[in-house]
Design an enzyme around this catalytic site. Structure first.
Site, PDB file in Angstrom:
ATOM      1  N   HIS A 260       1.023  -1.835  -0.364  1.00  0.00           N
ATOM      2  CA  HIS A 260      -0.048  -0.262  -0.303  1.00  0.00           C
ATOM      3  C   HIS A 260       0.743   1.782  -0.205  1.00  0.00           C
ATOM      4  CE1 HIS A 260      -3.677   2.643   1.087  1.00  0.00           C
ATOM      5  NE2 HIS A 260      -2.257   3.150   1.446  1.00  0.00           N
ATOM      6  N   GLU A 261       1.676   1.159   0.670  1.00  0.00           N
ATOM      7  CA  GLU A 261       3.035   2.468   1.262  1.00  0.00           C
ATOM      8  C   GLU A 261       3.766   2.248  -0.526  1.00  0.00           C
ATOM      9  OE1 GLU A 261       1.430   4.421   3.038  1.00  0.00           O
ATOM     10  OE2 GLU A 261       0.192   3.556   4.237  1.00  0.00           O
ATOM     11  N   HIS A 264       1.936   4.725  -2.704  1.00  0.00           N
ATOM     12  CA  HIS A 264       1.817   6.686  -2.161  1.00  0.00           C
ATOM     13  C   HIS A 264       3.122   6.729  -3.439  1.00  0.00           C
ATOM     14  CE1 HIS A 264      -1.616   7.084  -0.265  1.00  0.00           C
ATOM     15  NE2 HIS A 264      -1.497   5.967   0.230  1.00  0.00           N
ATOM     16  N   GLU A 290      -5.100   7.647  -3.177  1.00  0.00           N
ATOM     17  CA  GLU A 290      -5.144   6.493  -2.411  1.00  0.00           C
ATOM     18  C   GLU A 290      -5.563   5.387  -3.696  1.00  0.00           C
ATOM     19  OE1 GLU A 290      -4.750   5.605   0.295  1.00  0.00           O
ATOM     20  OE2 GLU A 290      -6.291   4.038   0.555  1.00  0.00           O
TER      21      GLU A 290
END
Lengths: 491, 499
Positions: A260-261, A264, A290
């Site tokens: 997930h990170e 980003h 997101e």
């Protein structure tokens, strides 16, 4: 760079923006450090430093000088400079509404409240946190009052994270999601899914995370990854991308938060170098951001193709826990619909309801329909209603997220909009690239990454979120592809 | 703007302090955390932030407030917070406004370039590659000196940045005294025969070293609430905020130098930790000078950390952790090894005695450089000759000679003497502490360091920058800076005992 009063206005403006980018870089490090490396006793001094820095940035930015430069730069040549002026003007006009003192107060209150939240959460003690929440709400009301022409108070907050988005539009999308997802969850409530049983030793999970990151395109010259209770990503400048993850030996969530990170981080990393030290050097909105973290976490990281490639390696790392679990069961287990208490751990379907609950409560808090002291109870009732779960204590309920402590009201909805947008973009990527799952199964992620870089990442904030979405997908915000994806996946 | 001028001054100074602390954090992050790819952006950010802090401090508003506050300063007791803050701020302000921002910028840029050149030059032992940068730095220091009223000696201006009010003549007098006594002491020790310290080289797991360092620091007073310890090639201490003390140590797998580095940095940290919290966000809120600062790092590293009683307490732990290396080494052998006096090439590895001569070499050469008596191109030869004269060592290469330290690359001329002054001051303060506390050995043997920390805290640390360094030393010790106690200490501890 030496810029004088005689320099052309565009150069002068860029020099000021570069300084502001430098100060923002400093502020990012102050924040990152306070979450990763600062000894707890440093919190008060940090709140002071943060408040001063934020106020200086604000004062410099809202100065008449910037206003005059913008006025003389009504039209400029070139797509990038035009975008730069557009973004700067929009931000200047908004920032100018807000007194620098209020900006500093908000920064200071955030620093103090986040430290109080940490303690309150650890003790599951909402009462000790509630004065800070009251203060944050009061500051938000003062902030909203700076924009008296906006009819819906919540729109003011949304605009900070998602340019051009309205509360009404979010309500429409969320209503549609609720309508479809509540029955879908009911349908799966009795699913007898495989439960993964640990332990999964922490160092092994970190090793697995690094293997995945390396395949996605992480390098230690430009990135770092640390452990924090609440994972996040930040960029301080070109070539300095920082991820955090949270590793718990009882489950494998660290892998998903790492992916997930990464999403980003890669968005920020791939922004055109020419945008460095300008306001274009960041992702265009929270929801688009997101959409990318969700892409790498869910659309890639929970796909069959990905696990075809990675599962054998994971089994080698956790022979005891996973030796007897086959790939199919594993993929089902990490995707299963399982109503739970914690947003950060939620599956792709129930996640939406965690957000909708927060979105509704934020509006009710701001309108006064719900008082801070009644918040825990309202939270618990709503969790029961939407997800059918009983909240045992506030640490697993209303205190679980840090957002409100730092004054992030209006932020949560962008998470769910990100889910919606991720699938809209994904469909285009699949149409252009074909056979993504086969590529993943071979451990190949660069075709996807390159496509996303060209279509989205490199543009930074050059296009407003709506325009970017339209350019990439040819359509407006639309929950249908996302719903279709979920229905297919969980059929 | 109805506030009292004093409150307005405090507010302005708090802002300057906040910006400075932010820059401090950025530097710490750069050295400890930052991925290498971030260095260009970090240089930009640091440049902007330091300039902004400087601009805020030299703003005419602060000058005006200081004028307005002359009356208040005179009406308040010298020791009061108000008078001290105004006095110290005025001193800083007058110095800062003497130097044009362009020169500050030029010095910073030149230092950045020189530092970048110094690394590879040291690596290749290539003084020629570094020479033009050092010439520029010396030239810029000349322009810097010219910003001030003509001093008695040019070097006074440089020294004043690190040791306010200290004069070159006084340092020379102290150092002459050290030289006169230490050169023969070193010879005497050399003639008494070799001490075996071969067991200090071995294989020491860095992870274990870190844990041991932390264990010691915690006994001294380190807490996880307020401190942290990281690993960097060059150890340092910094405070990016009040109540936020950060140490680093270097964990070399083949020796135990990290333990001493940790104790050294702990001393710096303890000083900052103990400054009166009421001084936070003011120019009073830090240690008073580099010399006094170094006295504290040396106190914890040497006076405590190389004492017999400390090792009586801690050596069994060390043996327990490294049984292969130390199982057959008794406490006395170990104590003598970590206190071995032996002339060598590298300052940072030097023992308590020869260390001072390393400093004196630098102090003398710096004066000759700044006064034009020595050309930069002749520096390596002068260095090597001086090292031979004072320490009897042959310098094999510039990497092990004139290029070993980064200070001159960073433009820090006048900094080195504060290291040896710190040694001198440390024992003056130590003697006072012992007078008040009595013999500390029993307590150290039991691992109790709290009484010492408390004494230093209450007598020294709490004062921050309220008084000048010389006033501070006098208040704590009752006398001016004086090398006698230090020389006595070295002789008692290290001179060979008559058979």
């Amino acid at each position: 760079m030496s810029v004088t009063v005689d320099s052309p206005p565009l150069e002068r403006l860029k020099a000021i923006l570069a300084e502001l980018a430098d100060l923002r870089h400093a502020e990012t490090i102050l924040d990152w450090d306070s979450r990763v490396s600062m000894p707890p006793a440093g919190a008060h001094a940090r709140a002071d430093a943060s408040a001063t820095l934020t106020r200086f940035m604000h004062e410099r930015f809202v100065s008449d000088e910037v206003g005059e430069l913008l006025a003389t730069l009504e039209s400029v040549d070139g797509e990038t400079d035009t975008a730069l002026i557009r973004v700067t003007r929009r931000e200047w006009e908004r920032a100018r509404r807000v007194p620098s003192e209020l900006v500093a107060e908000m920064a200071h209150a955030a620093g103090v409240a986040v430290a109080a939240w940490d303690v309150a959460k650890a003790a599951s003690d909402f009462a000790s946190f509630s004065p800070h929440l009251e203060r944050q709400l009061e500051l938000k009301q003062r902030y909203i009052a700076c924009f008296p022409e906006t009819e819906t108070a919540y729109d003011v907050l949304l605009e900070d994270y998602e340019e051009g988005m309205t509360t009404a539009e979010v309500v429409a999308v969320f209503d549609r999601l609720k309508q479809e997802l509540v029955p879908l969850i009911e349908q799966h409530r009795a699913d007898d899914d495989v439960l993964l049983k640990g332990p999964f030793p922490v160092e092994r999970q970190q090793e697995a995370g690094r293997l995945v990151l390396d395949a996605f395109g992480y390098d230690s010259t430009n990135w770092r990854i640390d452990e924090t209770p609440h994972p996040f990503a930040s960029k301080t400048g070109a070539g300095d991308i920082r991820l955090t993850t949270h590793t718990d030996e009882n489950d494998l969530t660290s892998l998903f938060s790492t992916m997930h990170e990464f999403g980003h981080g890669v968005y920020e990393f791939e922004i055109d170098d020419a945008f460095a030290r300008t306001p274009l050097d960041r992702g265009t909105s929270s929801a688009i951001h997101e959409s990318q973290s969700r892409t790498w976490e869910n659309l890639v990281g929970r796909s069959h193709g990905f696990w075809r490639w990675f599962y054998p390696q994971l089994q080698l790392l956790f022979p005891e826990a996973l030796g007897k679990v086959n790939e199919e069961s594993f993929v089902r287990a990490v995707s299963a619909i399982r109503p739970g208490l914690i947003r950060g751990d939620a599956d792709e379907v129930t996640y939406a309801l965690h957000i909708i609950l927060r979105f509704e409560l934020e509006q009710e808090l701001l309108s006064g329909a719900v008082a801070v002291r009644d918040l825990p109870e309202t939270w618990n009732v709503r969790m029961k209603e939407y997800l059918g779960v009983d909240v045992p204590d506030d640490a697993h309920g209303v205190l679980q997220d840090m957002h409100w402590s730092v004054g992030f009201f209006g932020y949560f909805p962008t998470y769910q909009l990100g889910n919606v947008i991720s699938v809209q973009i994904w469909e285009r990527a699949r149409a252009d690239l074909g056979g993504l799952e086969e590529q993943f199964a071979r451990g190949e992620f660069s075709p996807l990454r390159d496509w996303l870089r060209d279509e989205i990442y490199r543009h930074g904030s050059k296009y407003p979120p709506r325009e970017l979405l339209r350019r990439v997908t040819g359509s407006e915000l639309d929950p249908e592809p996302y719903l279709e994806y979920l229905r297919t996946k969980f059929a | 703007m109805t506030k009292r001028p004093f409150d307005r001054l405090r507010k302005r100074l708090a802002e300057v302090s906040d910006l400075t602390k932010a820059a401090t954090l950025l530097v710490w992050d750069q050295r400890v955390m930052m991925p290498p790819g971030g260095s260009a952006a970090r240089a930009d950010a640091l440049g902007t932030l330091s300039r902004l802090a400087q601009e805020c401090f030299v703003a005419p508003e602060i000058g005006g407030l200081l004028e307005e506050l002359r009356g208040l300063e005179e009406s308040c007791d010298y020791d009061s917070f108000e008078a001290s803050l105004i006095r110290v701020t005025r001193r800083d302000y007058e110095k800062a406004t003497r130097v044009p921002p362009e020169l500050v910028g030029e010095m910073r840029r030149a230092a950045a370039l020189a530092l970048a050149a110094w690394g590879p030059a040291k690596e290749d032992s290539d003084f020629e590659a570094f020479r033009p940068h050092l010439e520029t730095n010396v030239e810029l220091r000349h322009r810097y000196v010219d910003c001030f009223d003509p001093p008695q000696e040019t070097y006074d201006v440089l020294l004043d940045d690190y040791e306010p009010d200290m004069k070159t003549a006084e340092v020379r007098q102290i150092f002459d005294g050290l030289k006169e006594q230490l050169v023969p002491l070193i010879q005497e020790i050399g003639q008494a025969g070799e001490i075996d310290d071969s067991f200090l080289t071995g294989s020491f797991d860095p992870h274990e070293q870190r844990e041991l360092g932390l264990e010691i620091a915690r006994r001294f007073g380190y807490t996880d609430e307020e401190w942290r310890l990281d690993q960097t090639p060059h150890p340092f201490m910094t405070t990016p905020g009040f109540g936020d003390i950060r140490l680093t140590s270097n964990l070399r797998p083949d020796d135990l130098s990290s333990l001493f580095a940790t104790m050294h940095e702990f001393g710096h940290g303890a000083y900052e930790w103990g400054v009166d919290p009421g001084f936070a966000r003011t120019p009073l809120g830090s240690g008073v000078s580099l010399g006094v600062h170094e006295s504290q790092s040396r106190t914890w590293e040497n006076l405590v950390g190389r004492s017999r009683s400390f090792w009586r307490y801690f050596y069994p732990r060390l043996q327990e952790v490294f049984p292969d290396e130390f199982g057959a080494v008794d406490e006395e052998m170990f104590y003598r090894a970590v206190n071995k006096v032996h002339p060598s090439l590298i300052r940072i590895d030097a023992d308590e005695v020869t260390y001072n001569l390393h400093i004196i070499v630098r102090f003398e050469l710096e004066q000759e450089l700044i006064e034009g008596r020595l050309a930069v191109k002749d520096l390596p030869a002068a260095w090597n000759a001086r090292m031979h004269e004072y320490l009897g060592v042959e310098v094999p290469s510039d990497a092990h000679g004139v290029l070993q330290d980064m200070h001159w690359a960073a433009g820090s001329l006048g900094y080195f003497p504060t290291y040896a002054l710190g040694n001198v001051i440390s024992v003056q303060i130590w003697e006072r502490a012992l007078e008040d506390l009595g013999d500390l050995d029993d307590r150290f043997e039991r691992g109790e360091f709290g009484d010492l920390l408390e004494w230093l805290h209450l007598h020294l640390y709490v004062l921050g920058r309220k008084f000048t360094p010389q006033e501070t030393i006098e208040r704590v010790t009752g006398s001016r800076i004086d090398a006698e106690p230090y020389l006595r200490y070295l002789r008692e501890k290290l001179a060979p005992q008559p058979a």
